[in-house]
Design an enzyme around this catalytic site. Structure first.
Site, PDB file in Angstrom:
ATOM      1  N   HIS A   9     -52.563 -24.535 -27.905  1.00  0.00           N
ATOM      2  CA  HIS A   9     -51.319 -24.937 -28.555  1.00  0.00           C
ATOM      3  C   HIS A   9     -50.224 -25.196 -27.529  1.00  0.00           C
ATOM      4  O   HIS A   9     -49.438 -26.155 -27.651  1.00  0.00           O
ATOM      5  CB  HIS A   9     -50.909 -23.845 -29.546  1.00  0.00           C
ATOM      6  CG  HIS A   9     -49.628 -24.115 -30.248  1.00  0.00           C
ATOM      7  ND1 HIS A   9     -48.528 -23.303 -30.130  1.00  0.00           N
ATOM      8  CD2 HIS A   9     -49.255 -25.113 -31.079  1.00  0.00           C
ATOM      9  CE1 HIS A   9     -47.537 -23.779 -30.857  1.00  0.00           C
ATOM     10  NE2 HIS A   9     -47.948 -24.877 -31.446  1.00  0.00           N
ATOM     11  N   GLU A  52     -41.086 -20.829 -31.992  1.00  0.00           N
ATOM     12  CA  GLU A  52     -41.993 -21.198 -33.083  1.00  0.00           C
ATOM     13  C   GLU A  52     -42.721 -19.980 -33.619  1.00  0.00           C
ATOM     14  O   GLU A  52     -42.913 -19.831 -34.838  1.00  0.00           O
ATOM     15  CB  GLU A  52     -42.991 -22.240 -32.584  1.00  0.00           C
ATOM     16  CG  GLU A  52     -43.919 -22.787 -33.655  1.00  0.00           C
ATOM     17  CD  GLU A  52     -44.852 -23.851 -33.129  1.00  0.00           C
ATOM     18  OE1 GLU A  52     -45.767 -24.243 -33.892  1.00  0.00           O
ATOM     19  OE2 GLU A  52     -44.690 -24.297 -31.982  1.00  0.00           O
ATOM     20  N   GLU A 105     -50.912 -28.523 -26.047  1.00  0.00           N
ATOM     21  CA  GLU A 105     -50.550 -29.594 -26.986  1.00  0.00           C
ATOM     22  C   GLU A 105     -49.079 -29.957 -26.858  1.00  0.00           C
ATOM     23  O   GLU A 105     -48.701 -31.137 -26.866  1.00  0.00           O
ATOM     24  CB  GLU A 105     -50.866 -29.145 -28.413  1.00  0.00           C
ATOM     25  CG  GLU A 105     -50.395 -30.087 -29.494  1.00  0.00           C
ATOM     26  CD  GLU A 105     -49.779 -29.366 -30.666  1.00  0.00           C
ATOM     27  OE1 GLU A 105     -48.653 -29.720 -31.055  1.00  0.00           O
ATOM     28  OE2 GLU A 105     -50.431 -28.432 -31.187  1.00  0.00           O
ATOM     29  N   HIS A 106     -48.221 -28.951 -26.724  1.00  0.00           N
ATOM     30  CA  HIS A 106     -46.796 -29.210 -26.540  1.00  0.00           C
ATOM     31  C   HIS A 106     -46.533 -29.962 -25.238  1.00  0.00           C
ATOM     32  O   HIS A 106     -45.724 -30.886 -25.187  1.00  0.00           O
ATOM     33  CB  HIS A 106     -46.033 -27.884 -26.511  1.00  0.00           C
ATOM     34  CG  HIS A 106     -45.681 -27.349 -27.860  1.00  0.00           C
ATOM     35  ND1 HIS A 106     -44.384 -27.231 -28.306  1.00  0.00           N
ATOM     36  CD2 HIS A 106     -46.462 -26.905 -28.867  1.00  0.00           C
ATOM     37  CE1 HIS A 106     -44.378 -26.728 -29.528  1.00  0.00           C
ATOM     38  NE2 HIS A 106     -45.628 -26.506 -29.898  1.00  0.00           N
TER      39      HIS A 106
END
Length: 463
Positions: free
Chosen positions: A88, A168, A91-92
């Site tokens: 993740h 997040e 991905e950012h």
């Protein structure tokens, strides 16, 4: 970026046909220095580049747009415990800049033509996608492929996105209706990667270094593990040409290789003994999920499971909705769901209710599960459940993005692509006996309980 919590997977494995000779297919497509293309039925075509990277397209000439995605067969279950959240995190970072573009250029070039880009991470794959007008497909391919293949991952960007991801994670912790599903995964799978958070935790994200992320990126993001998919007003040969041009000279422009095999399902995932996982929060509403280990995505009973899920808790006419909300008014939201992975699955029933009604709601859920497991479904329920399944499959393919996703998931997750007619035929073939057999097996399994609300562990000691 979006983080997929509970991905819905379309059944897409062809059945009733001769088995595909994977070894022969790999030998035909993995070498020789040239791409191999074949038709998959209708307007769907598939090309395998010499590097092992696969390209699938579906031409839909009646539209004026194209959805384009780069899918990587890497997700959170591929991480070690210290790496938890690295997929993740990566991905950012892949939209933060390459050797050709900085972060602003990546977003501005797509937005300047009215397009949109995004990405999301799941437990078994990561997707980077764009949606643009058909005339702007060359730009979208160049931008997205460049981002996935050749991102720089500067130290400054790592630190910036670390802060974003920690925010997040905190935001997710403030959404108990989402958090409770993660708790169920932990209750069922324990410390197995399928039981961990896709986002990682503050304890794993805070110390993660650029070198760790960069190493994961280059080890895992390889051409054989990547599927490029596109659907809309396009020409397959042109998409292949554009993808090859975008890859040329970059890290993914590698020597001959075979496409990566499907994720192995030889060893079933071990699950935990049943119990309750409680997260104490002073919320006005209690959130609970009662669930168990489910079926893997290649299980032949998955079509019957879909019909069963519709009957039990898949809509306003379902047993759970009618009994708990319509008749008794005990909960605003109540539904059942399932998630499927290569070698495992999870099945759950969610309800959100006032804390004082939790015991009554739990009792009704257990009663409905026991009733359905013991006595099965009616013919009327079978017809309704199959109708919902048919509608869900077909109506879900009414936009280019869904069709693009179908291509990629069929290739990455099933190794084959079922036509819509074949899919509907499989649903139609489901019998009441099929559904009853799945219900008797699945709904009688020991259940785990996840709860977020003003409770302590001792409140559910007997659960």
């Amino acid at each position: 970026m979006n983080r997929a919590m509970r991905p819905t997977l379309l059944p897409a494995q062809r059945t009733g046909n001769p088995p595909v000779d994977r070894a022969a297919a790999r030998s035909r497509s993995g070498g020789g220095g040239r791409a191999v293309t074949r038709a998959l039925g209708g307007t769907v075509r598939r090309t395998v580049l010499p590097s092992g990277l696969r390209i699938l397209t579906e031409a839909i000439p009646t539209t004026r747009s194209v959805s384009f995605g780069v899918w990587v067969a890497v997700g959170s279950r591929d991480e070690t415990r210290p790496q938890c959240g690295v997929s993740h995190f990566l991905e950012h970072l892949l939209f933060k800049g390459t050797h050709k573009r900085d972060a602003l250029q990546i977003s501005a070039e797509i937005e300047a033509v009215g397009g949109e880009t995004n990405a999301y991470t799941t437990k078994e794959y990561t997707c980077y996608y764009a949606r643009v007008l058909d005339a702007d497909l060359p730009l979208a391919i160049d931008v997205v492929v460049d981002a996935v293949a050749d991102s720089i991952l500067t130290p400054a960007d790592v630190e910036t996105e670390r802060g974003v991801i920690l925010e997040e994670i905190a935001m997710h912790d403030d959404e108990p209706g989402d958090e409770v599903h993660d708790l169920l995964a932990r209750a069922v799978f324990g410390d197995h990667p399928l039981g961990r958070l896709i986002s990682g935790t503050e304890e794993t994200i805070s110390p993660m270094t650029r070198a760790q992320i960069q190493g994961f990126y280059r080890r895992r993001y390889t051409a054989p593990s990547i599927v490029v998919a596109a659907a809309g007003n396009l020409e397959h040969t042109e998409v292949v040409r554009l993808v090859r041009a975008a890859l040329r000279g970059g890290p993914l422009d590698t020597g001959p290789a075979a496409p990566a095999p499907l994720r192995s399902a030889i060893r079933p995932v071990r699950t935990r003994r049943t119990g309750a996982v409680v997260e104490h929060k002073d919320t006005e509403q209690a959130h609970l999920v009662l669930g168990c280990a489910g079926l893997g995505r290649l299980d032949e009973r998955r079509f019957a499971l879909d019909v069963l899920n519709n009957i039990l808790g898949g809509g306003m006419s379902s047993r759970l909705f009618q009994e708990i909300r319509e008749k008794r008014g005990l909960a605003y939201s109540v539904y059942s769901y399932f998630s499927q992975y290569a070698d495992a699955g999870i099945f759950g029933v969610y309800a959100g209710c006032a804390p004082g009604k939790v015991d009554a709601v739990l009792e009704l859920i257990r009663a409905e599960l026991a009733e359905l497991a013991a006595h099965g479904i009616t013919e009327a329920e079978l017809a309704r459940g199959k109708g919902m399944a048919r509608g869900g499959y077909v109506l879900g393919l009414e936009d280019n993005g869904s069709r693009m996703s179908r291509l990629a998931k069929g290739e990455l997750l099933f190794g084959d692509l079922m036509t819509v007619d074949e899919l509907l035929a499989r649903v139609e073939a489901v019998t009441a006996a099929d559904v009853n057999a799945v219900a008797a097996d699945l709904l009688s399994r020991p259940m785990s309980l996840a709860v977020v609300g003003p409770f302590d562990d001792g409140d559910f000691a007997a659960a």
